[in-house]
Design a protein around this motif. Structure first.
Motif, PDB file in Angstrom:
ATOM      1  N   VAL A  39       2.477   2.615  -5.649  1.00  0.00           N
ATOM      2  CA  VAL A  39       2.241   1.765  -4.472  1.00  0.00           C
ATOM      3  C   VAL A  39       3.492   0.956  -4.128  1.00  0.00           C
ATOM      4  O   VAL A  39       3.914   0.884  -2.963  1.00  0.00           O
ATOM      5  CB  VAL A  39       1.035   0.829  -4.713  1.00  0.00           C
ATOM      6  CG1 VAL A  39       0.916  -0.195  -3.582  1.00  0.00           C
ATOM      7  CG2 VAL A  39      -0.243   1.638  -4.835  1.00  0.00           C
ATOM      8  N   ALA A  40       4.107   0.351  -5.146  1.00  0.00           N
ATOM      9  CA  ALA A  40       5.288  -0.497  -4.907  1.00  0.00           C
ATOM     10  C   ALA A  40       6.457   0.297  -4.331  1.00  0.00           C
ATOM     11  O   ALA A  40       7.239  -0.219  -3.527  1.00  0.00           O
ATOM     12  CB  ALA A  40       5.710  -1.177  -6.214  1.00  0.00           C
ATOM     13  N   SER A  41       6.576   1.561  -4.744  1.00  0.00           N
ATOM     14  CA  SER A  41       7.680   2.394  -4.252  1.00  0.00           C
ATOM     15  C   SER A  41       7.448   2.886  -2.833  1.00  0.00           C
ATOM     16  O   SER A  41       8.363   3.407  -2.197  1.00  0.00           O
ATOM     17  CB  SER A  41       7.860   3.607  -5.180  1.00  0.00           C
ATOM     18  OG  SER A  41       6.767   4.508  -5.048  1.00  0.00           O
ATOM     19  N   GLY A  42       6.225   2.730  -2.342  1.00  0.00           N
ATOM     20  CA  GLY A  42       5.904   3.204  -1.001  1.00  0.00           C
ATOM     21  C   GLY A  42       5.577   4.683  -0.954  1.00  0.00           C
ATOM     22  O   GLY A  42       5.379   5.244   0.130  1.00  0.00           O
ATOM     23  N   MET A  43       5.502   5.335  -2.111  1.00  0.00           N
ATOM     24  CA  MET A  43       5.214   6.771  -2.128  1.00  0.00           C
ATOM     25  C   MET A  43       3.817   7.072  -1.601  1.00  0.00           C
ATOM     26  O   MET A  43       3.611   8.036  -0.872  1.00  0.00           O
ATOM     27  CB  MET A  43       5.369   7.313  -3.546  1.00  0.00           C
ATOM     28  CG  MET A  43       5.139   8.815  -3.627  1.00  0.00           C
ATOM     29  SD  MET A  43       5.316   9.436  -5.308  1.00  0.00           S
ATOM     30  CE  MET A  43       4.904  11.165  -5.017  1.00  0.00           C
ATOM     31  N   LEU A  44       2.853   6.240  -2.001  1.00  0.00           N
ATOM     32  CA  LEU A  44       1.483   6.403  -1.541  1.00  0.00           C
ATOM     33  C   LEU A  44       0.886   5.041  -1.207  1.00  0.00           C
ATOM     34  O   LEU A  44       1.148   4.062  -1.921  1.00  0.00           O
ATOM     35  CB  LEU A  44       0.603   7.048  -2.617  1.00  0.00           C
ATOM     36  CG  LEU A  44       0.736   8.534  -2.928  1.00  0.00           C
ATOM     37  CD1 LEU A  44      -0.261   8.905  -4.019  1.00  0.00           C
ATOM     38  CD2 LEU A  44       0.510   9.371  -1.707  1.00  0.00           C
ATOM     39  N   PRO A  45       0.055   4.966  -0.161  1.00  0.00           N
ATOM     40  CA  PRO A  45      -0.709   3.740   0.056  1.00  0.00           C
ATOM     41  C   PRO A  45      -1.834   3.680  -0.967  1.00  0.00           C
ATOM     42  O   PRO A  45      -2.291   4.724  -1.450  1.00  0.00           O
ATOM     43  CB  PRO A  45      -1.254   3.909   1.476  1.00  0.00           C
ATOM     44  CG  PRO A  45      -1.337   5.384   1.673  1.00  0.00           C
ATOM     45  CD  PRO A  45      -0.205   5.975   0.883  1.00  0.00           C
ATOM     46  N   PRO A  46      -2.302   2.505  -1.319  1.00  0.00           N
ATOM     47  CA  PRO A  46      -3.328   2.394  -2.360  1.00  0.00           C
ATOM     48  C   PRO A  46      -4.641   3.090  -2.018  1.00  0.00           C
ATOM     49  O   PRO A  46      -5.382   3.478  -2.927  1.00  0.00           O
ATOM     50  CB  PRO A  46      -3.519   0.880  -2.519  1.00  0.00           C
ATOM     51  CG  PRO A  46      -2.974   0.285  -1.258  1.00  0.00           C
ATOM     52  CD  PRO A  46      -1.877   1.187  -0.814  1.00  0.00           C
ATOM     53  N   ASN A  47      -4.939   3.274  -0.719  1.00  0.00           N
ATOM     54  CA  ASN A  47      -6.207   3.922  -0.362  1.00  0.00           C
ATOM     55  C   ASN A  47      -6.204   5.428  -0.611  1.00  0.00           C
ATOM     56  O   ASN A  47      -7.203   6.094  -0.414  1.00  0.00           O
ATOM     57  CB  ASN A  47      -6.589   3.629   1.086  1.00  0.00           C
ATOM     58  CG  ASN A  47      -5.581   4.154   2.096  1.00  0.00           C
ATOM     59  OD1 ASN A  47      -4.598   4.811   1.742  1.00  0.00           O
ATOM     60  ND2 ASN A  47      -5.815   3.858   3.367  1.00  0.00           N
ATOM     61  N   ARG A  48      -5.049   5.963  -1.075  1.00  0.00           N
ATOM     62  CA  ARG A  48      -4.991   7.372  -1.469  1.00  0.00           C
ATOM     63  C   ARG A  48      -4.926   7.521  -2.990  1.00  0.00           C
ATOM     64  O   ARG A  48      -4.607   8.571  -3.513  1.00  0.00           O
ATOM     65  CB  ARG A  48      -3.794   8.062  -0.806  1.00  0.00           C
ATOM     66  CG  ARG A  48      -4.060   8.423   0.654  1.00  0.00           C
ATOM     67  CD  ARG A  48      -2.805   8.763   1.425  1.00  0.00           C
ATOM     68  NE  ARG A  48      -2.032   9.844   0.851  1.00  0.00           N
ATOM     69  CZ  ARG A  48      -0.812  10.193   1.289  1.00  0.00           C
ATOM     70  NH1 ARG A  48      -0.260   9.521   2.306  1.00  0.00           N
ATOM     71  NH2 ARG A  48      -0.154  11.182   0.722  1.00  0.00           N
ATOM     72  N   ILE A  49      -5.268   6.438  -3.694  1.00  0.00           N
ATOM     73  CA  ILE A  49      -5.303   6.414  -5.151  1.00  0.00           C
ATOM     74  C   ILE A  49      -6.697   5.966  -5.586  1.00  0.00           C
ATOM     75  O   ILE A  49      -7.281   5.068  -4.973  1.00  0.00           O
ATOM     76  CB  ILE A  49      -4.245   5.458  -5.726  1.00  0.00           C
ATOM     77  CG1 ILE A  49      -2.846   5.820  -5.222  1.00  0.00           C
ATOM     78  CG2 ILE A  49      -4.272   5.463  -7.253  1.00  0.00           C
ATOM     79  CD1 ILE A  49      -1.781   4.804  -5.595  1.00  0.00           C
ATOM     80  N   SER A  50      -7.205   6.588  -6.645  1.00  0.00           N
ATOM     81  CA  SER A  50      -8.532   6.190  -7.127  1.00  0.00           C
ATOM     82  C   SER A  50      -8.614   6.269  -8.636  1.00  0.00           C
ATOM     83  O   SER A  50      -7.810   6.924  -9.294  1.00  0.00           O
ATOM     84  CB  SER A  50      -9.627   7.073  -6.508  1.00  0.00           C
ATOM     85  OG  SER A  50      -9.476   8.420  -6.933  1.00  0.00           O
ATOM     86  N   THR A  51      -9.580   5.566  -9.167  1.00  0.00           N
ATOM     87  CA  THR A  51      -9.925   5.664 -10.585  1.00  0.00           C
ATOM     88  C   THR A  51     -11.404   5.363 -10.723  1.00  0.00           C
ATOM     89  O   THR A  51     -12.077   5.046  -9.728  1.00  0.00           O
ATOM     90  CB  THR A  51      -9.083   4.688 -11.444  1.00  0.00           C
ATOM     91  OG1 THR A  51      -9.295   4.980 -12.831  1.00  0.00           O
ATOM     92  CG2 THR A  51      -9.446   3.234 -11.177  1.00  0.00           C
TER      93      THR A  51
END
Length: 276
Positions: free
Chosen positions: A30-42
Motif C-alpha cells: 500500500v505504501a509503495s502505491g503498487m496496490l490500493p488497500p481495497n484490492r488486498i484482503s485477509t
C-alpha cells in the motif's frame, strides 16, 4: 489448458494468515502505491485486534479464508510452518490454476505445497524479519507451473518490503542460515559493539545509536558501491592505526570463522527440520 496471465493492472492479493509478516507485506504494498488497500484482503476468524490492524489501513477483512481465495488472483499463505498444510487443505476446493499461490512458510518444500493444494502454480518465498521496516532480503523459487511473469509479479509485491532474489529451491536451507537467521547475528553484533562503546566510556544511548547507524552505513556502502567488503575494509584501515588494531582483535577471536560457522550450523539445522 494454457495458464492465464495475471493482469498487472487489476489483480487482487489475498493473505491466508493475518500475522506480522502479512501485515508488513500488505503495508509495504500500500505504501509503495503498487496496490490500493481495497484490492488486498485477509481473513480474521476471532482476533479482533488483528481485524482492527488491517482495517486501519483499508484492507478488506473477511470471516473465512475461502472468501479471501475467491476474491484474489494472488494468494499468499503467510502462516506458521506447522499449520500451513491445514491452511492449504482447508481452501483446496477454491484454488485453481488461474491463481498464483505463494508460501512464505519456512522449511516447507514446493513439492509438498503443490501436493497439498493440488496446484502447481506455486511460488515459495523466504523473507526475513526486516520486512517489518521495508528492508527484507527475500528469496524465491518457482513451482512447476509458475511462469516468469508470475515471478516478476511476486518480485514486485515483495520488492515493496525490501529486495527479492531468485534461487533454486535446493539452496533454501543455506538461504535460511544466511538471510533467514542472519538478522539475529547482526543484532548480536550491534549489541556487542554498543557494549564495547559503553566499556570505552560512552553513554548507553549514544553507544547503541552509533553502533546501529554504523552497521546500517557499512551495509549501505557494500550495497551501493558494488565494492568487495574486503576492499572497503582496507580503505578504512591505515598502517599502524586504530582500525587495524581492532581488526587484529577480531581475527584473534576468529570473528569471520565464527560467523561462517553460524551460517553453516543454521543451514544444517534447517535441513534437519525440513526432513523431519
Amino acid at each position: 489448458m494454457e495458464t492465464l496471465p495475471i493482469s498487472a493492472e487489476s489483480f487482487k492479493v489475498g493473505f491466508i494468515g493475518a500475522g506480522k509478516m502479512a501485515e508488513s507485506i500488505a503495508r509495504g504494498v500500500v505504501a509503495s502505491g503498487m496496490l490500493p488497500p481495497n484490492r488486498i484482503s485477509t481473513a480474521v476468524h476471532s482476533n479482533l485486534n488483528r481485524r482492527q490492524v488491517f482495517e486501519s489501513f483499508g484492507v478488506n477483512v473477511f470471516s473465512s479464508s475461502e472468501e479471501v481465495v475467491r476474491e484474489s488472483d494472488v494468494v499468499i499463505f503467510s502462516v506458521k510452518p506447522q499449520v500451513v498444510k491445514k491452511a492449504i487443505t482447508e481452501v483446496r476446493s477454491t484454488l485453481s490454476k488461474d491463481k498464483v499461490l505463494v508460501s512464505v512458510a519456512a522449511g516447507i518444500k514446493l513439492k509438498d505445497l503443490q501436493e497439498w493444494s493440488g496446484q502447481d502454480r506455486f511460488i515459495r518465498v523466504m523473507p526475513n524479519t526486516p520486512a517489518a521496516v521495508g528492508e527484507a532480503a527475500s528469496v524465491m523459487s518457482l513451482g512447476t507451473a509458475a511462469t516468469e511473469e508470475d515471478g516478476a509479479l511476486v518480485t514486485r509485491l515483495f520488492g515493496s518490503v525490501g529486495k527479492m532474489f531468485k534461487a533454486d529451491e535446493k539452496m533454501f536451507d543455506a538461504v535460511t542460515g544466511l538471510s533467514g537467521s542472519g538478522p539475529a547475528y547482526i543484532f548480536l553484533a550491534i549489541e556487542a559493539l554498543a557494549d564495547g562503546g559503553v566499556a570505552a566510556g560512552l553513554p548507553r544511548e549514544l553507544a547503541l545509536g552509533l553502533a546501529s547507524q554504523t552497521v546500517l552505513g557499512a551495509a549501505t556502502m557494500v550495497s551501493k558501491t558494488g565494492k568487495h567488503p574486503g576492499v572497503l575494509k582496507d580503505d578504512v584501515t591505515s598502517p599502524g592505526g586504530t582500525t587495524i588494531a581492532g581488526v587484529h582483535e577480531l581475527e584473534k577471536g576468529s570473528f569471520r570463522a565464527t560467523l561462517m560457522n553460524a551460517v553453516v550450523a543454521a543451514a544444517n539445522r534447517s535441513r534437519e527440520l525440513s526432513q523431519s
